[in-house]
Design a protein around this motif. Structure first.
Motif, PDB file in Angstrom:
ATOM      1  N   GLU A  71     -14.536   5.046   1.597  1.00 30.43           N
ATOM      2  CA  GLU A  71     -13.470   5.520   0.710  1.00 30.43           C
ATOM      3  C   GLU A  71     -12.102   5.299   1.335  1.00 30.43           C
TER       4      GLU A  71
ATOM      5  N   GLU B 203       1.505   8.710  -6.594  1.00 29.78           N
ATOM      6  CA  GLU B 203       0.695   7.898  -5.692  1.00 29.78           C
ATOM      7  C   GLU B 203       0.742   8.490  -4.292  1.00 29.78           C
TER       8      GLU B 203
ATOM      9  N   LEU C 136     -10.963   6.421  -7.587  1.00 30.61           N
ATOM     10  CA  LEU C 136     -10.915   5.011  -7.198  1.00 30.61           C
ATOM     11  C   LEU C 136     -11.539   4.090  -8.242  1.00 30.61           C
TER      12      LEU C 136
ATOM     13  N   HIS D 212      -6.399  -0.322  -2.116  1.00 31.65           N
ATOM     14  CA  HIS D 212      -5.714  -0.024  -3.373  1.00 31.65           C
ATOM     15  C   HIS D 212      -4.211   0.134  -3.144  1.00 31.65           C
ATOM     16  N   ALA D 213      -3.852   0.661  -1.976  1.00 31.72           N
ATOM     17  CA  ALA D 213      -2.437   0.910  -1.692  1.00 31.72           C
ATOM     18  C   ALA D 213      -1.773  -0.269  -1.006  1.00 31.72           C
TER      19      ALA D 213
ATOM     20  N   GLU E  96      -6.260   3.282 -10.286  1.00 29.75           N
ATOM     21  CA  GLU E  96      -5.032   3.415  -9.511  1.00 29.75           C
ATOM     22  C   GLU E  96      -5.114   4.686  -8.656  1.00 29.75           C
ATOM     23  N   MET E  97      -4.538   4.612  -7.485  1.00 29.13           N
ATOM     24  CA  MET E  97      -4.520   5.761  -6.585  1.00 29.13           C
ATOM     25  C   MET E  97      -3.469   6.759  -7.072  1.00 29.13           C
TER      26      MET E  97
ATOM     27  N   LEU F 248      -0.863   3.114   2.823  1.00 32.05           N
ATOM     28  CA  LEU F 248      -1.565   4.393   2.844  1.00 32.05           C
ATOM     29  C   LEU F 248      -2.005   4.708   4.266  1.00 32.05           C
TER      30      LEU F 248
ATOM     31  N   ALA G  67      -9.346   2.962  -0.347  1.00 32.20           N
ATOM     32  CA  ALA G  67      -8.064   3.565  -0.711  1.00 32.20           C
ATOM     33  C   ALA G  67      -6.907   2.781  -0.100  1.00 32.20           C
TER      34      ALA G  67
END
Length: 940
Positions: free
Chosen positions: A179, A145, A127, A186-187, A136-137, A193, A183
């Protein structure tokens, strides 16, 4: 790691997959290194790094020396040997930290067999903006991804099988939730996600942790109560998770990635360290501490803090660090100042009449900035800005060698202002100002451009735009720097006494710690006796009442502690180092106390519920009421205590009127308290039926041993959902029937008990609002005192020189209140130990000629700093506002609210900010060549 990016390695360089199999024999490893000793191409550096990591025996290829950009490694340091130094000290603080659990020992988790099964620490790197995928995931196995990610809790914790540990690691539930949420962000949110957390209990026991848990659920994080059976890698790289749900049925689910939430364990070398320090270890292998003294080890003069004593989160570790420092300082009070050397600064240059000569220093921040921003282009652009005399870049501008270069540049190029383009002013501005002072410049002739947090971290997907934005930020910083003016700090003496409000265990411990460090402590208690709620507690194997009474005796007899019972503060004025508080005594008399620091420890009270027949049925009790019964001596020859006769059945209901909308927090103490009471009951009557109805058992850290023992001795734990809390019925014979729907069985379960104890949690003390008003302290939504920063300043209030401790901050067990009291005392003593403080700088000031005394600034200031003072020339006039520089926080609210523009904020004047905004909005075309004269220097 093999996935790290190094400057100069091509993007298409071969990547080395993470090597997890067992190491090959040393003979084979040496043969591999002989093959690559010479002629290594640059593109093969990552392959060489992979071999290096699997080596264990240095081949002396010196590649590390060549690769180290800051030149921290040389051939001489590479060949260095251990050096033994002898240092004479008066105290020792052990802070050994922890070791993360290695999940390779758990065969069913298949950690070594699949690159898409990662530990929580590895996922943090995924992360991170400086990680292998630049934030980037991506799946480590194929770079794809992920769309479905699962977190497996209690890996290596609450498990004695497969090399696991029996304790709870305290932090895993919260970091998994964090987390999962990061996450999902990020998505692109829940649709991008799917995050699932497999857990047994949601242990969110810290301040505002339960709120975070609820926000995670609302954000789409799925929580599944289960025990993981097996993780199976699939040919596609996915992971199949076989788990057993609450109802006992096995289920299988496929995920793109699985994150193992590894627990905390003692470091492997801790036994050796403990033996050398002469301290004992606990049965679990952590450093043992004394009862009710969480930082003192079994050897006098040796203290411990952090996860070396028990798994704990950052706020607790920071508190204990300060508490250990304070305890050590108490033993060294007589030697304070004997080895101190005051730093000498060169005479400050007067640059007020000089044309601005600005030096711009651009930081690569390793790869944090340089991996996104073209640092050389920013440096060259800065060299062309007006008044810029020097532009330079460096790997880490905050390093000691880079700061030395800044000092040399100030002298060599005649710089009179400095701009650093790097990371956050919140963490580094004070350090760079200190560098300017060491170079002979006023420390306020400095400006920062945040090209990391505000640029490279948020625009990593577009390096071109990130570079242009970095130029914009540097241009704006230079425009403001050209208008900076020297600001002066004024010395002010410190009143070397402290005021402690609250005479419970936390207040007593804080006052005694301050006094032991050589400073007078004024202890103010509202009630007629000292000791607080600890006098009512009953803990198995320990005596809180004896602790409270012992602390009270020490305080009453200590020559540096002044105790005032039946007294309350009614007003407080002043600032850091110089407070003046009025105390009203039991007879209504008022006393003025002058002090340099304040500790608020006004405590809390058990919540009294309106449910479950409390107050109407004699056998429905609160936890402290059950403690009173358990303290009574056993009946004649019987196994019971007083009315708790042998053969009686006991029930406990957790989270009564707690963790709901009215009180959306966990009181942290209730589960452990119930377990202590359960074991005390079983000590008296081993065959007594004990039932505990719970939502989550939060026996965090080493308190898990209480849970394991209670279950092993026959106590029955029955979980209920918050949507269907237990129901209570009073029977004709005086007994009580408790019925709750068991999620595992899917049906109601009823038990009959003679006694019912309600775990209701802790409310703030009734006096907290008055205390907060008097000391201008902030409260959170639930009425607890609000700390300045949860992790960095967990015992500081927002106002400098004021601190908090104990239940006034948040519910916590007795030993944690004592640690926080020690921390608050250490922070207060750090203020009192100063002979003077420096005030002023970036603060607000009022122009008397423009001030109409309209009181707008008084009403708008959150810190209540302004006051109206009479006009010195004509006292008949209404006067003007005055901002005490020692109290002003520099927030600028009064500046924006003043209708007559009579108030200005130094270092953030209208002229400086307008110049910065104009330069920011003008675009790159606004940059012009520097004034006629010498061309600007550009240093690579």
């Amino acid at each position: 790691s093999p996935d790290s990016e190094y400057r100069g390695i091509p993007e298409d360089a071969p990547r080395v997959p993470r090597a997890r199999p067992a190491l090959r024999p040393a003979r084979e490893r040496r043969r591999d290194f002989r093959e690559f000793d010479t002629g290594l191409a640059e593109g093969d550096a990552l392959r060489e790094a992979g071999r290096c990591l699997s080596c264990g025996l240095c081949s002396r290829c010196m590649r590390c020396v060549a690769a180290c950009l800051p030149q921290a490694l040389t051939e001489e340091t590479h060949a260095g040997r251990d050096e033994i130094r002898e240092i004479r000290v008066g105290a020792v603080v052990l802070a050994p930290g922890f070791a993360p659990f290695d999940p390779s020992e758990a065969a069913t988790l298949r950690y070594r067999d699949c690159p898409n099964i990662v530990t929580s620490l590895e996922f943090e790197r995924i992360l991170s903006a400086s990680g292998p995928f630049r934030g980037e995931m991506r799946r480590p196995g194929d770079g794809r991804e992920p769309r479905r990610v699962a977190w497996i809790q209690c890996v290596g914790s609450r498990d004695e099988n497969a090399g696991g540990n029996p304790w709870c690691s305290s932090v895993c539930c919260m970091y998994a939730m964090k987390e999962a949420r990061v996450a999902m962000e990020h998505a692109g949110g829940p649709g991008g996600l799917s995050a699932t957390v497999f857990l047994m209990d949601a242990r969110c026991h810290g301040k505002d942790f339960d709120k975070y848990y609820e926000r995670a659920r609302e954000a789409g994080v799925r929580f599944v109560r289960s025990r993981i059976h097996t993780l199976t890698p699939l040919p596609s790289g996915d992971v199949r998770i076989c788990h057993v749900g609450p109802g006992g049925a096995a289920a299988e689910e496929d995920y793109d990635m699985a994150v193992l939430s590894v627990g905390l364990a003692p470091p492997g070398d801790l036994p050796d360290l403990a033996a050398r320090a002469g301290v004992a270890l606990s049965p679990e292998g952590f450093v043992a501490t004394l009862p009710f003294d969480p930082v003192r080890t079994t050897r006098p003069g040796v203290y411990v803090c952090g996860a070396g004593a028990e798994p704990k989160d950052i706020p607790s570790a920071v508190c204990e660090a300060s508490a250990a420092a304070g305890a050590a300082a108490g033993g060294l009070a007589a030697a304070r100042g004997t080895a101190v050397r005051e730093r000498a600064y060169p005479e400050e240059k007067d640059v007020a009449a000089e044309i601005p000569r600005i030096g711009v220093f651009v930081c690569r921040c390793g790869i944090n900035i340089a991996s996104v921003v073209d640092v050389e282009a920013v440096r060259d652009y800065a060299a062309g800005l007006p008044f810029v005399e020097l532009a330079s870049d460096s790997l880490f501008t905050c390093s000691a060698d880079s700061q030395a270069r800044i000092r040399e540049a100030v002298a060599g190029h005649g710089l009179n202002r400095v701009v650093v383009a790097s990371c956050s002013p919140r963490t580094h501005e004070a350090m760079f100002r200190e560098t300017l002072a060491q170079a002979g410049l006023n420390r306020y002739l400095f400006e920062m451009a945040n090209i990391r947090d505000q640029d490279s971290w948020v625009h990593r997907a577009d390096p071109g735009k990130a570079t242009r934005k970095a130029m914009d930020l540097v241009r704006a910083a230079v425009a403001k720097a050209a208008l900076l003016e020297p600001l002066r700090l004024t010395r002010m003496e410190v009143t070397r006494e402290a005021l402690v409000v609250g005479g419970g265990v936390a207040g007593l411990a804080a006052a005694l710690s301050i006094a032991d460090q050589g400073f007078r402590a004024h202890l103010v208690e509202r009630g007629p006796v000292l000791g607080g709620m600890a006098r009512e507690l009953h803990l198995r194997g320990r005596d809180p009442r004896a602790l409270a009474e012992g602390l009270a005796r020490r305080a009453l007899s200590h020559p540096l502690v002044s105790v005032r019972l039946g007294s309350v503060p009614v007003s407080s004025e002043g600032f850091l180092g110089n407070f003046e508080t009025r105390i009203r005594g039991p007879e209504g008399e008022v006393e003025v106390i002058r002090h340099g620091a304040t500790v608020l420890a006004c405590g809390g009270l058990p919540h009294e519920p309106r449910a479950y027949l409390y107050g109407t049925h004699p056998r429905v009790l609160l936890q402290l009421e059950m403690d009173r019964l358990l303290r009574e001596p056993p009946a004649d020859g019987g196994g019971g205590a007083g009315p708790l006769t042998p053969g009686a059945a006991f029930a406990f209901i957790q989270c009564v009127e707690s963790r709901d909308q009215a009180r959306p927090y966990c009181s942290r103490t209730c589960c452990s308290h119930t377990l202590e009471s359960t074991l005390a009951i079983l000590d008296r009557d081993p065959s007594a039926p004990v039932y505990v109805f719970y939502r989550d058992i939060r026996s965090y850290g080493l308190r898990e041993r209480l849970y394991r023992e209670a279950r092993g001795r026959g106590a029955r734990f029955l979980r209920y959902e918050p949507e269907a809390p237990p129901e209570l019925e009073a029977l004709a014979d005086g007994r009580l029937r408790i019925t709750a729907r068991d999620p595992a069985l899917g049906r109601p379960v009823s038990v009959t008990a003679d006694w019912l104890t309600l775990a209701t949690g802790i409310d703030p003390a009734p006096m907290r609002e008055g205390v907060a008003e008097v000391f201008k302290a902030q409260l959170n939504a639930e009425g607890f005192l609000l700390e300045a920063h949860m992790k960095l300043r967990p015992v500081d209030l927002a106002s400098e020189g004021q601190f908090l401790a104990g239940l006034a901050h948040y519910p916590k067990p007795l030993e944690e209140s004592l640690a926080q009291a020690g921390a608050a005392a250490a922070r207060a003593a750090a203020v009192l130990a100063r002979p003077y403080i420096l005030v002023g700088g970036a603060v607000a000031e009022c122009d008397p000629a423009k001030c109409a005394a309209c009181l707008t600034c008084l009403r708008s200031c959150p810190a209540r700093v302004p006051r109206i003072v009479p006009d010195g020339e004509d006292p008949s006039l209404p006067g003007h506002a005055f901002m005490e520089p020692a109290v002003c926080q520099g927030c600028g609210i009064c500046v924006s609210e003043c209708p007559g523009k009579a108030v200005r904020l130094r270092f953030f004047t209208d002229e400086q900010l307008l110049a910065k905004v104009a330069a920011l909005a003008a675009g790159p075309a606004a940059a012009t060549a520097p004034p006629p004269g010498a061309a600007p220097a550009v240093l690579p």
